[in-house]
Scaffold this motif. Structure first.
Motif, short mmCIF file in Angstrom:
data_model
loop_
_atom_site.label_atom_id
_atom_site.label_comp_id
_atom_site.label_asym_id
_atom_site.label_seq_id
_atom_site.Cartn_x
_atom_site.Cartn_y
_atom_site.Cartn_z
N GLY A 10 89.59 48.81 -2.37
CA GLY A 10 88.91 47.62 -2.86
C GLY A 10 87.84 47.99 -3.86
O GLY A 10 87.67 49.17 -4.19
N PRO A 11 87.09 47.02 -4.32
CA PRO A 11 86.04 47.28 -5.31
C PRO A 11 84.98 48.28 -4.82
O PRO A 11 84.36 48.96 -5.62
CB PRO A 11 85.41 45.91 -5.55
N ASP A 12 84.79 48.35 -3.51
CA ASP A 12 83.77 49.23 -2.96
C ASP A 12 84.32 50.60 -2.55
O ASP A 12 83.62 51.38 -1.91
CB ASP A 12 83.09 48.57 -1.76
N LEU A 44 90.11 38.10 3.52
CA LEU A 44 89.19 38.47 2.44
C LEU A 44 88.67 37.23 1.73
O LEU A 44 87.47 37.11 1.46
CB LEU A 44 89.89 39.40 1.45
N THR A 47 85.89 35.36 3.32
CA THR A 47 84.57 35.98 3.23
C THR A 47 84.12 36.06 1.77
O THR A 47 83.29 36.90 1.42
CB THR A 47 84.55 37.38 3.86
N LYS A 49 85.65 37.13 -0.84
CA LYS A 49 86.09 38.31 -1.59
C LYS A 49 87.42 37.97 -2.24
O LYS A 49 88.27 37.31 -1.64
CB LYS A 49 86.24 39.51 -0.67
N ASN A 50 87.62 38.43 -3.47
CA ASN A 50 88.84 38.14 -4.21
C ASN A 50 89.94 39.10 -3.77
O ASN A 50 89.88 40.29 -4.08
CB ASN A 50 88.58 38.27 -5.71
N PRO A 51 90.96 38.63 -3.05
CA PRO A 51 92.00 39.53 -2.54
C PRO A 51 92.81 40.20 -3.64
O PRO A 51 93.38 41.27 -3.42
CB PRO A 51 92.88 38.62 -1.67
N ARG A 53 91.78 41.84 -5.96
CA ARG A 53 91.12 43.11 -6.31
C ARG A 53 91.39 44.22 -5.28
O ARG A 53 90.85 45.31 -5.38
CB ARG A 53 89.62 42.88 -6.45
N TYR A 54 92.22 43.93 -4.28
CA TYR A 54 92.49 44.88 -3.21
C TYR A 54 93.94 45.36 -3.25
O TYR A 54 94.79 44.77 -3.90
CB TYR A 54 92.21 44.24 -1.85
#
Length: 129
Positions: A10-12, A44, A47, A49-51, A53-54
């Motif tokens: 993911g982004p992190d 995701l 919460t 969060k843009n899925p 991006r995963y």
């Protein structure tokens, strides 16, 4: 049966799967990942969060990346993407700008009214001694 690990990229960064699954083949691992994406994408999204991006990185027991399964590959299936003509995009963009400008005016008016209400109300609530 070989063990496959489904690390979440993911982004992190990378969230490591320490358990893995025993599956017959890399194709079976792909299918497992494919089946898991909608549920994880929903989690995701819930919460904020843009899925898209995963994605999963499927590795073997030695940590060798065998394949990547981007969530976008699964979530976009069956979606027909049509590119809008530039003129239509420009029209929609201008309409959105007009709408936003109207909202800004409304917010400013509401802010001014609130300031008037506060100016009248605060001296009554908090009288100076």
């Amino acid at each position: 049966m070989p063990k496959f690990y489904f690390h979440l990229r993911g982004p992190d960064g990378l969230d490591h799967d320490d358990e893995g699954l025993d599956l017959a083949s890399v194709e079976a691992a792909y299918l497992e990942a494919f089946k898991a994406v909608p549920g994880m994408g929903s989690d995701l999204a819930s919460t904020a969060k843009n899925p898209i991006r995963y994605g999963f990185e499927i590795t073997d027991a030695h940590g060798t990346v065998l394949m990547a399964v981007p969530f976008a590959e699964v979530l976009d299936r069956g979606q027909k993407r049509t590119k809008q003509p530039a003129k239509l995009q420009l029209h929609k963009g201008r309409a959105e700008m007009r709408r936003t400008a109207g909202l800004i005016v409304e917010l400013r008016e509401a802010h001014a009214k609130l300031n008037v209400t506060l100016a009248v109300t605060l001296p009554r609530v908090c009288p100076r001694s």
